[in-house]
Scaffold this motif. Structure first.
Motif, PDB file in Angstrom:
ATOM      1  N   TYR A   1     -13.074-136.500 -33.652  1.00  0.00           N
ATOM      2  CA  TYR A   1     -11.901-136.988 -34.386  1.00  0.00           C
ATOM      3  C   TYR A   1     -11.377-138.303 -33.807  1.00  0.00           C
ATOM      4  O   TYR A   1     -10.971-139.210 -34.550  1.00  0.00           O
ATOM      5  CB  TYR A   1     -10.808-135.930 -34.384  1.00  0.00           C
ATOM      6  CG  TYR A   1     -11.176-134.734 -35.220  1.00  0.00           C
ATOM      7  CD1 TYR A   1     -11.136-134.790 -36.610  1.00  0.00           C
ATOM      8  CD2 TYR A   1     -11.605-133.546 -34.625  1.00  0.00           C
ATOM      9  CE1 TYR A   1     -11.504-133.704 -37.396  1.00  0.00           C
ATOM     10  CE2 TYR A   1     -11.971-132.453 -35.388  1.00  0.00           C
ATOM     11  CZ  TYR A   1     -11.926-132.536 -36.771  1.00  0.00           C
ATOM     12  OH  TYR A   1     -12.312-131.469 -37.544  1.00  0.00           O
ATOM     13  N   GLY A   2     -11.382-138.435 -32.493  1.00  0.00           N
ATOM     14  CA  GLY A   2     -10.839-139.629 -31.862  1.00  0.00           C
ATOM     15  C   GLY A   2     -11.583-140.898 -32.223  1.00  0.00           C
ATOM     16  O   GLY A   2     -10.984-141.980 -32.320  1.00  0.00           O
ATOM     17  N   ASP A   3     -12.903-140.794 -32.419  1.00  0.00           N
ATOM     18  CA  ASP A   3     -13.714-141.965 -32.762  1.00  0.00           C
ATOM     19  C   ASP A   3     -14.082-142.005 -34.244  1.00  0.00           C
ATOM     20  O   ASP A   3     -15.001-142.737 -34.650  1.00  0.00           O
ATOM     21  CB  ASP A   3     -14.987-141.985 -31.908  1.00  0.00           C
ATOM     22  CG  ASP A   3     -14.697-142.291 -30.448  1.00  0.00           C
ATOM     23  OD1 ASP A   3     -13.725-143.019 -30.170  1.00  0.00           O
ATOM     24  OD2 ASP A   3     -15.441-141.800 -29.564  1.00  0.00           O
ATOM     25  N   ASP A   4     -13.386-141.207 -35.032  1.00  0.00           N
ATOM     26  CA  ASP A   4     -13.518-141.221 -36.501  1.00  0.00           C
ATOM     27  C   ASP A   4     -14.896-140.815 -37.024  1.00  0.00           C
ATOM     28  O   ASP A   4     -15.275-141.151 -38.143  1.00  0.00           O
ATOM     29  CB  ASP A   4     -13.163-142.602 -37.066  1.00  0.00           C
ATOM     30  CG  ASP A   4     -11.673-142.907 -36.946  1.00  0.00           C
ATOM     31  OD1 ASP A   4     -10.885-141.939 -36.905  1.00  0.00           O
ATOM     32  OD2 ASP A   4     -11.303-144.085 -36.884  1.00  0.00           O
ATOM     33  N   PHE A   5     -15.653-140.079 -36.238  1.00  0.00           N
ATOM     34  CA  PHE A   5     -16.941-139.594 -36.742  1.00  0.00           C
ATOM     35  C   PHE A   5     -16.749-138.625 -37.907  1.00  0.00           C
ATOM     36  O   PHE A   5     -17.639-138.462 -38.742  1.00  0.00           O
ATOM     37  CB  PHE A   5     -17.737-138.915 -35.621  1.00  0.00           C
ATOM     38  CG  PHE A   5     -18.400-139.877 -34.678  1.00  0.00           C
ATOM     39  CD1 PHE A   5     -19.588-140.500 -35.016  1.00  0.00           C
ATOM     40  CD2 PHE A   5     -17.826-140.170 -33.446  1.00  0.00           C
ATOM     41  CE1 PHE A   5     -20.198-141.399 -34.149  1.00  0.00           C
ATOM     42  CE2 PHE A   5     -18.423-141.060 -32.569  1.00  0.00           C
ATOM     43  CZ  PHE A   5     -19.621-141.674 -32.919  1.00  0.00           C
ATOM     44  N   TYR A   6     -15.578-137.977 -37.972  1.00  0.00           N
ATOM     45  CA  TYR A   6     -15.309-137.008 -39.036  1.00  0.00           C
ATOM     46  C   TYR A   6     -15.305-137.671 -40.416  1.00  0.00           C
ATOM     47  O   TYR A   6     -15.460-136.989 -41.443  1.00  0.00           O
ATOM     48  CB  TYR A   6     -13.982-136.291 -38.788  1.00  0.00           C
ATOM     49  CG  TYR A   6     -12.743-137.118 -39.020  1.00  0.00           C
ATOM     50  CD1 TYR A   6     -12.036-137.039 -40.224  1.00  0.00           C
ATOM     51  CD2 TYR A   6     -12.263-137.976 -38.043  1.00  0.00           C
ATOM     52  CE1 TYR A   6     -10.888-137.800 -40.440  1.00  0.00           C
ATOM     53  CE2 TYR A   6     -11.125-138.735 -38.241  1.00  0.00           C
ATOM     54  CZ  TYR A   6     -10.435-138.648 -39.440  1.00  0.00           C
ATOM     55  OH  TYR A   6      -9.303-139.395 -39.655  1.00  0.00           O
ATOM     56  N   LYS A   7     -15.144-138.984 -40.437  1.00  0.00           N
ATOM     57  CA  LYS A   7     -15.147-139.720 -41.710  1.00  0.00           C
ATOM     58  C   LYS A   7     -16.571-139.998 -42.210  1.00  0.00           C
ATOM     59  O   LYS A   7     -16.760-140.340 -43.368  1.00  0.00           O
ATOM     60  CB  LYS A   7     -14.402-141.044 -41.556  1.00  0.00           C
ATOM     61  CG  LYS A   7     -12.916-140.891 -41.240  1.00  0.00           C
ATOM     62  CD  LYS A   7     -12.256-142.257 -41.071  1.00  0.00           C
ATOM     63  CE  LYS A   7     -10.765-142.112 -40.767  1.00  0.00           C
ATOM     64  NZ  LYS A   7     -10.118-143.440 -40.563  1.00  0.00           N
ATOM     65  N   LYS A   8     -17.551-139.837 -41.301  1.00  0.00           N
ATOM     66  CA  LYS A   8     -18.931-140.201 -41.641  1.00  0.00           C
ATOM     67  C   LYS A   8     -19.876-139.010 -41.751  1.00  0.00           C
ATOM     68  O   LYS A   8     -20.839-139.053 -42.523  1.00  0.00           O
ATOM     69  CB  LYS A   8     -19.495-141.151 -40.576  1.00  0.00           C
ATOM     70  CG  LYS A   8     -18.582-142.297 -40.180  1.00  0.00           C
ATOM     71  CD  LYS A   8     -19.118-142.987 -38.925  1.00  0.00           C
ATOM     72  CE  LYS A   8     -18.076-143.910 -38.320  1.00  0.00           C
ATOM     73  NZ  LYS A   8     -18.527-144.455 -37.019  1.00  0.00           N
ATOM     74  N   GLU A   9     -19.628-137.961 -40.972  1.00  0.00           N
ATOM     75  CA  GLU A   9     -20.586-136.859 -40.906  1.00  0.00           C
ATOM     76  C   GLU A   9     -19.884-135.566 -40.506  1.00  0.00           C
ATOM     77  O   GLU A   9     -18.759-135.592 -39.980  1.00  0.00           O
ATOM     78  CB  GLU A   9     -21.691-137.183 -39.891  1.00  0.00           C
ATOM     79  CG  GLU A   9     -21.157-137.445 -38.489  1.00  0.00           C
ATOM     80  CD  GLU A   9     -22.206-138.053 -37.556  1.00  0.00           C
ATOM     81  OE1 GLU A   9     -23.305-138.390 -38.036  1.00  0.00           O
ATOM     82  OE2 GLU A   9     -21.922-138.164 -36.358  1.00  0.00           O
ATOM     83  N   ASN A  10     -20.555-134.445 -40.765  1.00  0.00           N
ATOM     84  CA  ASN A  10     -19.961-133.177 -40.364  1.00  0.00           C
ATOM     85  C   ASN A  10     -20.182-132.956 -38.867  1.00  0.00           C
ATOM     86  O   ASN A  10     -20.968-133.650 -38.219  1.00  0.00           O
ATOM     87  CB  ASN A  10     -20.508-132.004 -41.195  1.00  0.00           C
ATOM     88  CG  ASN A  10     -21.997-131.786 -41.007  1.00  0.00           C
ATOM     89  OD1 ASN A  10     -22.513-131.866 -39.898  1.00  0.00           O
ATOM     90  ND2 ASN A  10     -22.694-131.498 -42.108  1.00  0.00           N
ATOM     91  N   PHE A  11     -19.488-131.970 -38.335  1.00  0.00           N
ATOM     92  CA  PHE A  11     -19.481-131.766 -36.883  1.00  0.00           C
ATOM     93  C   PHE A  11     -20.867-131.383 -36.358  1.00  0.00           C
ATOM     94  O   PHE A  11     -21.273-131.808 -35.272  1.00  0.00           O
ATOM     95  CB  PHE A  11     -18.455-130.696 -36.513  1.00  0.00           C
ATOM     96  CG  PHE A  11     -18.248-130.542 -35.027  1.00  0.00           C
ATOM     97  CD1 PHE A  11     -17.625-131.537 -34.293  1.00  0.00           C
ATOM     98  CD2 PHE A  11     -18.685-129.403 -34.365  1.00  0.00           C
ATOM     99  CE1 PHE A  11     -17.433-131.409 -32.918  1.00  0.00           C
ATOM    100  CE2 PHE A  11     -18.506-129.260 -32.995  1.00  0.00           C
ATOM    101  CZ  PHE A  11     -17.878-130.265 -32.278  1.00  0.00           C
ATOM    102  N   ASN A  12     -21.600-130.560 -37.097  1.00  0.00           N
ATOM    103  CA  ASN A  12     -22.931-130.143 -36.650  1.00  0.00           C
ATOM    104  C   ASN A  12     -23.881-131.329 -36.526  1.00  0.00           C
ATOM    105  O   ASN A  12     -24.674-131.408 -35.581  1.00  0.00           O
ATOM    106  CB  ASN A  12     -23.510-129.095 -37.608  1.00  0.00           C
ATOM    107  CG  ASN A  12     -22.787-127.767 -37.511  1.00  0.00           C
ATOM    108  OD1 ASN A  12     -22.201-127.454 -36.471  1.00  0.00           O
ATOM    109  ND2 ASN A  12     -22.804-126.991 -38.575  1.00  0.00           N
ATOM    110  N   THR A  13     -23.801-132.254 -37.469  1.00  0.00           N
ATOM    111  CA  THR A  13     -24.632-133.462 -37.401  1.00  0.00           C
ATOM    112  C   THR A  13     -24.229-134.310 -36.202  1.00  0.00           C
ATOM    113  O   THR A  13     -25.077-134.845 -35.481  1.00  0.00           O
ATOM    114  CB  THR A  13     -24.488-134.280 -38.697  1.00  0.00           C
ATOM    115  OG1 THR A  13     -24.872-133.479 -39.817  1.00  0.00           O
ATOM    116  CG2 THR A  13     -25.357-135.523 -38.648  1.00  0.00           C
ATOM    117  N   PHE A  14     -22.918-134.425 -35.990  1.00  0.00           N
ATOM    118  CA  PHE A  14     -22.401-135.183 -34.850  1.00  0.00           C
ATOM    119  C   PHE A  14     -22.925-134.615 -33.529  1.00  0.00           C
ATOM    120  O   PHE A  14     -23.303-135.368 -32.617  1.00  0.00           O
ATOM    121  CB  PHE A  14     -20.875-135.158 -34.876  1.00  0.00           C
ATOM    122  CG  PHE A  14     -20.225-135.644 -33.616  1.00  0.00           C
ATOM    123  CD1 PHE A  14     -20.186-136.997 -33.302  1.00  0.00           C
ATOM    124  CD2 PHE A  14     -19.632-134.743 -32.737  1.00  0.00           C
ATOM    125  CE1 PHE A  14     -19.582-137.440 -32.127  1.00  0.00           C
ATOM    126  CE2 PHE A  14     -19.024-135.178 -31.563  1.00  0.00           C
ATOM    127  CZ  PHE A  14     -19.007-136.529 -31.259  1.00  0.00           C
TER     128      PHE A  14
END
Length: 337
Positions: free
Chosen positions: A314-327
């Protein structure tokens, strides 16, 4: 050698033991009572297996279980069952089956072998969680050691965290002989009003930690998880971390709403009640985006290793690009001991 040490300990504490009141001890119940009460209200079940000629068992019973702090904790939060590992009685277990002492495991009763294994290692504890999942613990446990086990099940930490991970951080936060280690806080907790004002000038994610000082796991989240050096540095840089006492008497304003403590019998402040939708399970925290929109609500104990990827997702905005499992497939931890 161990038996000699335990025996010397037993002899040295005997006068003290005899002076203790019986009312301080654990209120053991039968298997049948535990099974019936568990169906009515799910609490962890604590099985204690002992042998008559066992010095370690006597020490366990006449020190740890006579400690009023331990006994009261068990009596309130567990269904405690005490069984002689060599009993000749036929015992009916929760599965409806009767077990006897067939002799196939030496002198050890068949049910004890089924629950604790065939190793002749006593005293032994077997704890069944609220979800009826059991785990064995062998050998003498003093106050500190047994509390690591009891809290793990009483606060439902078993749902999210392996016991070995919990044990590591609990021992670090509560060293033997200390109720809690004094820890220098590396994370810079902010007052809610101050954080919201700063957020209008320099938008960041918001971490609202709902702190319940009655829960040991909540304290460990503050002193061990959020306060781990790399995690604290990241939160200080990318978030506004806000620690909210769930029993606070302050008037708190957020998202256009005003919250107070109505001083009802449950004692909780309105804000954690609203944020957690009345499910008062702790530890608990929520992450908000820069516009105070809830991104995630978490109500479980997390080790630093488990929390780090979540805060960065969430802090680096990955949630805007991909789901958590992919991250998680490309995430690399930066934690250092």
């Amino acid at each position: 050698m161990k038996k000699i040490i335990y025996l010397l300990l037993f002899l040295s504490v005997s006068p003290y033991i005899k002076s203790r009141s019986v009312k301080d001890s654990v209120k053991w119940i039968s298997i049948e009572q535990a099974g019936k009460q568990f169906l009515e209200k799910q609490k962890p079940v604590l099985f204690y297996f002992y042998k008559e000629n066992c010095d370690s068992c006597r020490i366990q019973e006449e020190t740890t279980f006579l400690n009023p702090e331990v006994a009261n904790y068990i009596n309130i939060l567990f269904y405690p069952v005490k069984i002689n590992a060599e009993t000749k009685d036929s015992l009916k277990f929760f599965d409806g089956n009767y077990y006897k002492n067939s002799g196939k495991n030496g002198t050890i009763h068949d049910l004890v072998s089924k629950l604790a294994g065939t190793a002749d290692s006593f005293p032994a504890l077997v704890v069944f969680s609220r979800r009826a999942v059991g785990k064995s613990f062998f050998g003498y446990k003093d106050r500190d050691e047994i509390f690591r086990i009891l809290i793990y099940y009483a606060e439902d930490i078993d749902v999210s965290t392996p016991f070995e991970d919990w044990y590591k951080y609990h021992k670090k936060g509560y060293p033997p002989g200390q109720k809690q280690i004094i820890t220098r806080l590396k994370i810079r907790w902010k007052i809610l009003d101050d954080a919201l004002k700063q957020n209008t000038k320099e938008p960041r994610k918001l971490l609202l930690n709902f702190y319940n000082y009655n829960k040991v796991s909540s304290s460990l989240m503050r002193t061990q998880t959020f306060n781990q050096l790399q995690i604290a540095n990241y939160l200080n840089e990318k978030y506004y971390p806000i620690n909210i006492d769930v029993f606070s008497q302050d008037t708190l304003k957020i998202m256009g709403q005003t919250y107070i403590n109505e001083n009802k019998s449950y004692k909780y402040h309105q804000l954690p009640i609203a944020a957690l939708e009345g499910k008062m399970t702790f530890p608990a925290f929520i992450i908000l985006d820069e516009k105070e929109k809830v991104l995630i609500k978490v109500q479980e104990y997390m080790t630093p290793e488990k929390f780090e990827p979540l805060m960065k997702y969430y802090g680096d905005d990955f949630y805007k690009k991909e789901n958590f499992n992919t991250f998680m497939k490309h995430f690399k931890s930066e934690l250092k001991n």
